[in-house]
Design a protein around this motif. Sequence first.
Motif, mmCIF file in Angstrom:
data_model
loop_
_atom_site.group_PDB
_atom_site.id
_atom_site.type_symbol
_atom_site.label_atom_id
_atom_site.label_comp_id
_atom_site.label_asym_id
_atom_site.label_seq_id
_atom_site.Cartn_x
_atom_site.Cartn_y
_atom_site.Cartn_z
ATOM 1 N N SER A 180 -5.902 -6.264 7.043
ATOM 2 C CA SER A 180 -5.405 -6.982 8.218
ATOM 3 C C SER A 180 -6.504 -7.848 8.816
ATOM 4 N N GLY A 181 -7.719 -7.295 8.858
ATOM 5 C CA GLY A 181 -8.859 -8.033 9.390
ATOM 6 C C GLY A 181 -9.231 -9.241 8.559
ATOM 7 N N MET A 182 -8.721 -9.292 7.325
ATOM 8 C CA MET A 182 -8.976 -10.440 6.461
ATOM 9 C C MET A 182 -7.813 -11.435 6.511
ATOM 10 N N GLY A 183 -6.827 -11.143 7.362
ATOM 11 C CA GLY A 183 -5.688 -12.035 7.469
ATOM 12 C C GLY A 183 -4.613 -11.785 6.429
ATOM 13 N N ILE A 184 -4.675 -10.633 5.763
ATOM 14 C CA ILE A 184 -3.700 -10.296 4.723
ATOM 15 C C ILE A 184 -2.622 -9.390 5.309
ATOM 16 N N HIS A 185 -1.371 -9.751 5.107
ATOM 17 C CA HIS A 185 -0.264 -8.916 5.571
ATOM 18 C C HIS A 185 -0.117 -7.703 4.646
ATOM 19 N N VAL A 186 0.222 -6.565 5.245
ATOM 20 C CA VAL A 186 0.320 -5.315 4.504
ATOM 21 C C VAL A 186 1.732 -4.752 4.623
ATOM 22 N N VAL A 187 2.287 -4.317 3.492
ATOM 23 C CA VAL A 187 3.541 -3.576 3.475
ATOM 24 C C VAL A 187 3.188 -2.123 3.201
ATOM 25 N N ASP A 188 3.374 -1.277 4.198
ATOM 26 C CA ASP A 188 2.987 0.131 4.122
ATOM 27 C C ASP A 188 4.179 0.963 3.655
ATOM 28 N N LEU A 189 4.069 1.525 2.436
ATOM 29 C CA LEU A 189 5.133 2.382 1.909
ATOM 30 C C LEU A 189 4.962 3.833 2.345
ATOM 31 N N ILE A 226 0.847 -1.201 0.000
ATOM 32 C CA ILE A 226 0.000 0.000 0.000
ATOM 33 C C ILE A 226 0.882 1.251 0.000
ATOM 34 N N GLY A 227 0.561 2.204 -0.862
ATOM 35 C CA GLY A 227 1.235 3.503 -0.852
ATOM 36 C C GLY A 227 0.225 4.588 -1.186
ATOM 37 N N ARG A 228 0.562 5.823 -0.854
ATOM 38 C CA ARG A 228 -0.395 6.920 -1.101
ATOM 39 C C ARG A 228 0.319 8.170 -1.578
ATOM 40 N N ASP A 229 -0.425 9.003 -2.309
ATOM 41 C CA ASP A 229 0.105 10.326 -2.628
ATOM 42 C C ASP A 229 -0.119 11.222 -1.410
ATOM 43 N N ALA A 230 0.167 12.509 -1.537
ATOM 44 C CA ALA A 230 0.201 13.366 -0.340
ATOM 45 C C ALA A 230 -1.112 14.077 -0.051
ATOM 46 N N ARG A 231 -2.167 13.720 -0.757
ATOM 47 C CA ARG A 231 -3.408 14.477 -0.536
ATOM 48 C C ARG A 231 -3.891 14.329 0.905
ATOM 49 N N ILE A 232 -4.630 15.338 1.347
ATOM 50 C CA ILE A 232 -4.988 15.524 2.754
ATOM 51 C C ILE A 232 -5.702 14.310 3.350
ATOM 52 N N SER A 233 -6.540 13.652 2.569
ATOM 53 C CA SER A 233 -7.321 12.520 3.090
ATOM 54 C C SER A 233 -6.536 11.218 3.093
ATOM 55 N N GLY A 234 -5.302 11.243 2.623
ATOM 56 C CA GLY A 234 -4.545 10.021 2.408
ATOM 57 C C GLY A 234 -4.361 9.155 3.638
ATOM 58 N N LYS A 235 -3.982 9.756 4.758
ATOM 59 C CA LYS A 235 -3.741 8.979 5.977
ATOM 60 C C LYS A 235 -5.015 8.276 6.441
ATOM 61 N N MET A 236 -6.113 8.991 6.404
ATOM 62 C CA MET A 236 -7.383 8.407 6.844
ATOM 63 C C MET A 236 -7.763 7.228 5.950
ATOM 64 N N VAL A 237 -7.686 7.432 4.636
ATOM 65 C CA VAL A 237 -8.053 6.367 3.694
ATOM 66 C C VAL A 237 -7.115 5.172 3.853
#
Length: 460
Positions: free
Chosen positions: A71-80, A51-62
């Motif tokens: 995560s709730g589905m048992g899938i591991h996430v790599v947060d960029l 998962i990665g995001r651009d810098a728009r204001i809502s990005g962190k929330m989304v």
Amino acid sequence: MTLIKSISGIRGTIGGSIGENLTPIDIVKFSAAYGQWIKTQRNKEHYKVVIGRDARISGKMVQSLVMQTLSGMGIHVVDLELSTTPTVEVAVTMEHADGGIILTASHNPKQWNALKLLNKDGEFLNAEEGQQILEFVDEGKVEFAEVDQLGKISYHNAYIDLHIEEVMKLNLVEVDQIKEAKIKVVVDAVNSTGGISIPPLLEMLGVEVIKLYCEPNGKFPHNPEPLAKNLSELSKKVVEENADFGIAVDPDVDRLALVDEKGEMFGEEYTLVSVADYVLSRRKGATVSNLSSSRALRDVTEKHGCKYYASAVGEVNVVAKMKEVNAVIGGEGNGGIIYPELHYGRDSLVGVALFLSLLTEKQIKVSELRSTYTSYFMAKEKIELTPQLDVDLLLDRMAEKYQGEEVSTIDGVKIDFAEEWVHLRKSNTEPIVRIYTEAKSQNKADDLAKRFITELKEMS
């Protein structure tokens, strides 16, 4: 306010009502549907999504909603964390992940956000795969993990650096040649993640960088689409700084626009044309762009004795055609460069490095380089549809009327005349027919568009 669900993902405006806007509920439902789809692709014990995001204001929330749902589905996430679309695409393959999601509304204004979905190859989903996810959304058939099988979230914020390293290792990127040229460039990154990717790349290449709106705070200082009308400050800054040229990217850094040393637009269509010219001078092979892109790419391709192919509109269609014909370079006329030597996705970092290699090899100014290519001019119009109008029948009639010309019907109708063309296609997201034309003067392009608007109205 708007919510648009399509085979390429979900996008909409933040705030408002469930099902009508991109609300937390809609984000969770769509993320869960994607997670369920991921599990249908391969039968394995552990799944991983980048998962990665651009810098728009809502990005962190989304992003928080998306990651915790997976995560709730048992899938591991790599947060960029803050990243670019091409960087996430590169990371999916380097992580051997099962997929990826880029949280970006591309060139849309700040109130928009979106989930762009990738497969295990770091490429956008095709129509069939996208339709499967939409069915999961509609049916709500999603299985969540039990408490001992929840997915873990790990953080990896070095992928932009790794992406830059991969670009610099490409055989056609002439690092020493660029460093010797002592280039100065102004970069407008519209206060998004181009500001933490393009300047570091340039600095690694020995280029002097003047930063303009490179703080990734999501406060877009102007309309974020990299078009001439939105880049007046960049043009002015290039002249003031006596820079060699200017670079503009959109918020997720998959579109690249250039400004010459005089502050004039190089032309978004000619980003791909110039890079293809360089690649073909070193390595012969096919090129691909979509039907609505400039004929200039075909001209350059044929100049090198190679074959040009056109695809339906949409990056996934360009990529499919590139793979089919084993193209060495391709992309879209909006400034999107796809260089398969690194990955099959529009990538401004690759585009910048290859353009600099071309410019320093020729040892000419950007304006002089632009003058070496035939100038074409485009017009883009649209006709709003009425419910009773049979658009498919209308386009069939148009194709039949011009059957004596070179006609393509793989995406609407494109008619190639000797020195100009027109492309008519039904929009996937709006009740309109889009009309694109190209000719050797703006007046001729405009007149051709007006002519076909009239003909469509007479036929309907």
